[in-house]
Scaffold this motif. Structure first.
Motif, PDB file in Angstrom:
ATOM      1  N   ASP A   1       0.768  -1.102  -0.030  1.00  0.00           N
ATOM      2  CA  ASP A   1      -0.155  -0.077  -0.010  1.00  0.00           C
ATOM      3  C   ASP A   1       0.789   1.336   0.010  1.00  0.00           C
ATOM      4  O   ASP A   1       0.399   2.183  -0.602  1.00  0.00           O
ATOM      5  CB  ASP A   1      -1.146   0.005   1.295  1.00  0.00           C
ATOM      6  N   ALA A   2       2.156   1.157   0.516  1.00  0.00           N
ATOM      7  CA  ALA A   2       3.002   2.364   0.573  1.00  0.00           C
ATOM      8  C   ALA A   2       3.403   2.869  -0.616  1.00  0.00           C
ATOM      9  O   ALA A   2       3.568   3.899  -1.042  1.00  0.00           O
ATOM     10  CB  ALA A   2       4.167   2.158   1.568  1.00  0.00           C
ATOM     11  N   GLY A   3       3.324   1.976  -1.845  1.00  0.00           N
ATOM     12  CA  GLY A   3       3.734   2.333  -3.041  1.00  0.00           C
ATOM     13  C   GLY A   3       2.547   2.880  -3.908  1.00  0.00           C
ATOM     14  O   GLY A   3       2.789   3.726  -4.945  1.00  0.00           O
ATOM     15  N   LYS A   4       1.305   3.066  -3.241  1.00  0.00           N
ATOM     16  CA  LYS A   4       0.234   3.721  -4.112  1.00  0.00           C
ATOM     17  C   LYS A   4       0.155   5.212  -4.133  1.00  0.00           C
ATOM     18  O   LYS A   4      -0.476   5.578  -5.121  1.00  0.00           O
ATOM     19  CB  LYS A   4      -1.196   3.039  -3.662  1.00  0.00           C
ATOM     20  N   ASP A   5       0.537   5.619  -3.066  1.00  0.00           N
ATOM     21  CA  ASP A   5       0.724   7.122  -2.974  1.00  0.00           C
ATOM     22  C   ASP A   5       2.245   7.665  -3.078  1.00  0.00           C
ATOM     23  O   ASP A   5       2.411   8.775  -2.839  1.00  0.00           O
ATOM     24  CB  ASP A   5       0.167   7.648  -1.805  1.00  0.00           C
ATOM     25  N   ALA A   6       3.112   6.897  -3.477  1.00  0.00           N
ATOM     26  CA  ALA A   6       4.558   7.327  -3.843  1.00  0.00           C
ATOM     27  C   ALA A   6       4.943   8.093  -5.125  1.00  0.00           C
ATOM     28  O   ALA A   6       4.824   7.514  -6.091  1.00  0.00           O
ATOM     29  CB  ALA A   6       5.308   6.101  -3.675  1.00  0.00           C
ATOM     30  N   GLY A   7       5.071   9.281  -4.960  1.00  0.00           N
ATOM     31  CA  GLY A   7       5.550  10.058  -6.046  1.00  0.00           C
ATOM     32  C   GLY A   7       4.923   9.675  -7.321  1.00  0.00           C
ATOM     33  O   GLY A   7       3.606   9.757  -7.429  1.00  0.00           O
ATOM     34  N   PHE A   8       5.692   9.362  -8.593  1.00  0.00           N
ATOM     35  CA  PHE A   8       5.319   9.103  -9.673  1.00  0.00           C
ATOM     36  C   PHE A   8       6.172   7.632 -10.201  1.00  0.00           C
ATOM     37  O   PHE A   8       7.337   7.395  -9.691  1.00  0.00           O
ATOM     38  CB  PHE A   8       5.260  10.058 -10.771  1.00  0.00           C
ATOM     39  N   GLY A   9       5.443   6.854 -10.904  1.00  0.00           N
ATOM     40  CA  GLY A   9       6.300   5.910 -11.537  1.00  0.00           C
ATOM     41  C   GLY A   9       6.547   4.715 -11.101  1.00  0.00           C
ATOM     42  O   GLY A   9       7.440   3.876 -11.434  1.00  0.00           O
ATOM     43  N   ASN A  10       6.060   4.406  -9.820  1.00  0.00           N
ATOM     44  CA  ASN A  10       6.395   3.338  -8.821  1.00  0.00           C
ATOM     45  C   ASN A  10       5.915   1.942  -9.554  1.00  0.00           C
ATOM     46  O   ASN A  10       6.599   1.020  -9.602  1.00  0.00           O
ATOM     47  CB  ASN A  10       5.563   3.315  -7.368  1.00  0.00           C
TER      48      ASN A  10
END
Length: 499
Positions: A290-299
């Motif tokens: 879930d941490a990656g869903k709102d992480a900056g761009f391009g994850n």
């Protein structure tokens, strides 16, 4: 099946080569919030052209190389009125390099036969010199604003270009060096540089360079202004193939296998003599869960195009210098890199286990092995392209994990379509920032950008360059992406040192 055969053939050739070389005795053994740095998840904005009240002039050592031309190209993109001199030893390569850079930024270009300049476009020219010739170098930088040193490898070399930049009273100096001895000798010149009005930054590429700055951002995020310090720092990097950086990358990698790993172990800086090159397992070059869903761009793109990759220890200086800039850490630091196809990681692992460390320190051995390996690298890459979906190109990624003494871990992921371009763009952005925001003296990037405002400024510049695929910003994660065999590698290195 064919992939397995290709890998077995490559491994067999490597083992046979290693056995042959071992029999040879002719070689000489010589605090903003995390969200303030996250951009829209849609895409990375392209850097805009810089306004300029005067024409900046740059001299690039190693200017005919793959990194040097990438630096020059980005300088012209960001500051089109720049005057750039590419310096190198080979006149034909000089002509080709001038044509390549101007070809990417056309302005009615016609090359002169002597390679000294373009006939109707003086933005980029070539000068033939050996940078170790101090007088020739001093003449080449007369009237220049900035000297950029990309002529690696730096191992065993003296910081002559920095000395010349100080003596010539240039405004700025930037390099992409990495050996600790070279860095320490350069840092010892800081007072002289400050007196001459020179602003110099060292190890200012992608990694080291951008990675150091991002690690400080992660460290300041994880501590959050509290008294607790940093416990652990992990630097992990990935480059597909040679990353477009040219044959010299193989040579530099080989030399590194003979160097000690300088990293923190239980709060103390140690130099592991038998750790470089050991396979450590896989690392996720994306933010998980879930941490990656709102992480900056391009994850998501990083997850699909890069994913999890095998890494091996390599003596990047940031595992020592960044914790040092933070006043030390209470736990461990490490630095590792990996490549693709994964077969090359396995081959390097075999070679490192077979070849004694003193041989890797021999420039003749490391160069010979790089020359020998180059056709194999190209042939195997072509074969694997035909039979595999593995992406063998120039893709690059980095992941930095910082864990605080409170137990919280913050990770940062950055990825780019081309390692070569990313290094060149980063170096160029550091150079332009040094001219626009001078700070006389000699510093590492983590020192130069320790201040929050300065760090925010350079991160924005470094992560908005053309080709940037992903930048997550600092994200709190459940646990660091630590290679599964890290503890085993440390134990093996300790055993080797006690024999």
């Amino acid at each position: 099946m064919m992939i397995a055969v290709a890998r077995q053939v490559a491994l067999l050739l490597t083992a046979l080569l290693a056995a042959h070389l071992l029999r040879c005795d002719a070689l000489s053994i010589d605090r903003p919030s995390p969200s303030s740095l996250r951009m829209s998840a849609a895409s990375a904005p392209v850097s805009s052209t810089l306004p300029s009240s005067s024409r900046r002039s740059f001299v690039i050592l190693g200017g005919t190389g793959r990194i040097g031309t990438a630096v020059a190209s980005h300088l012209l993109l960001r500051a089109p009125e720049s005057k750039i001199v590419l310096a190198g030893r080979d006149e034909k390569r000089g002509r080709d390099a001038v044509g390549e850079v101007l070809g990417e930024h056309p302005k009615s270009f016609t090359a002169k036969s002597d390679g000294e300049s373009s006939s109707d476009d003086d933005r980029v020219s070539f000068v033939q010199l050996d940078w170790r010739d101090e007088e020739a170098l001093a003449k080449a930088v007369e009237g220049a604003d900035c000297l950029i040193h990309t002529a690696g490898p730096y191992l065993g070399e003296e910081p002559i270009p920095l000395s010349v930049a100080i003596r010539s009273r240039l405004k700025a100096y930037v390099d992409v060096s990495d050996p600790l001895d070279f860095l320490d000798e350069s840092l010892s010149m800081s007072d002289c540089a400050a007196s001459a009005g020179l602003s110099a930054v060292l190890a200012a590429g992608a990694f080291p360079g951008m990675s150091n700055v991002l690690s400080v951002e992660a460290a300041k995020t994880v501590t959050g202004g509290r008294k607790e310090g940093v416990r652990d720092m992990r630097f992990n990097y990935f480059t597909a193939g040679l990353g477009g950086s040219g044959d010299v990358n193989l040579y530099i990698t080989n030399l590194g296998f003979g160097e000690p790993m300088a990293q923190f172990d239980k709060g103390s800086l140690r130099f592991f003599e038998a750790l470089s090159g050991l396979l450590l397992g896989k690392v996720s070059f994306f933010i998980e869960g879930d941490a990656g869903k709102d992480a900056g761009f391009g994850n998501e793109e990083a997850m699909s195009k890069i994913g999890r990759q095998t890494v091996f220890s390599w003596p990047f200086p940031e595992a020592a210098t960044v914790p040092r800039s933070l006043g030390g850490i209470s736990g461990d630091s490490s630095a590792a890199m990996g490549t693709a196809p994964d077969v090359w990681n396995g081959m390097l692992g075999i070679l490192v286990s077979l070849v004694p460390r003193p041989l890797w320190r021999s420039s003749s051995f490391s160069q010979f092995l790089a020359d020998f390996s180059q056709p194999l690298v190209k042939a195997t890459d072509v074969l694997l392209r035909l039979v595999s979906s593995d992406d063998v190109g120039e893709t690059h990624a980095m992941r930095i994990d910082v864990t605080g003494e409170c137990g919280t871990t913050v990770a940062v992921v950055q990825a780019h379509e081309s390692f070569r371009r990313c290094v060149g763009q980063s170096c160029a952005e550091f150079a332009m920032d040094m001219l626009e925001n001078p700070s006389p003296g000699v510093q590492l990037t983590e020192e130069r950008y320790f201040n929050d405002d300065a760090r925010r400024r350079i991160i924005q510049r470094l992560t908005s360059t053309p080709g940037t695929m992903a930048f997550t910003g600092p994200v709190e994660v459940n646990a660091p992406s630590t290679p599964s065999k890290m503890e085993d590698a440390i134990a093996a290195a300790n055993r080797a040192e006690t024999k």
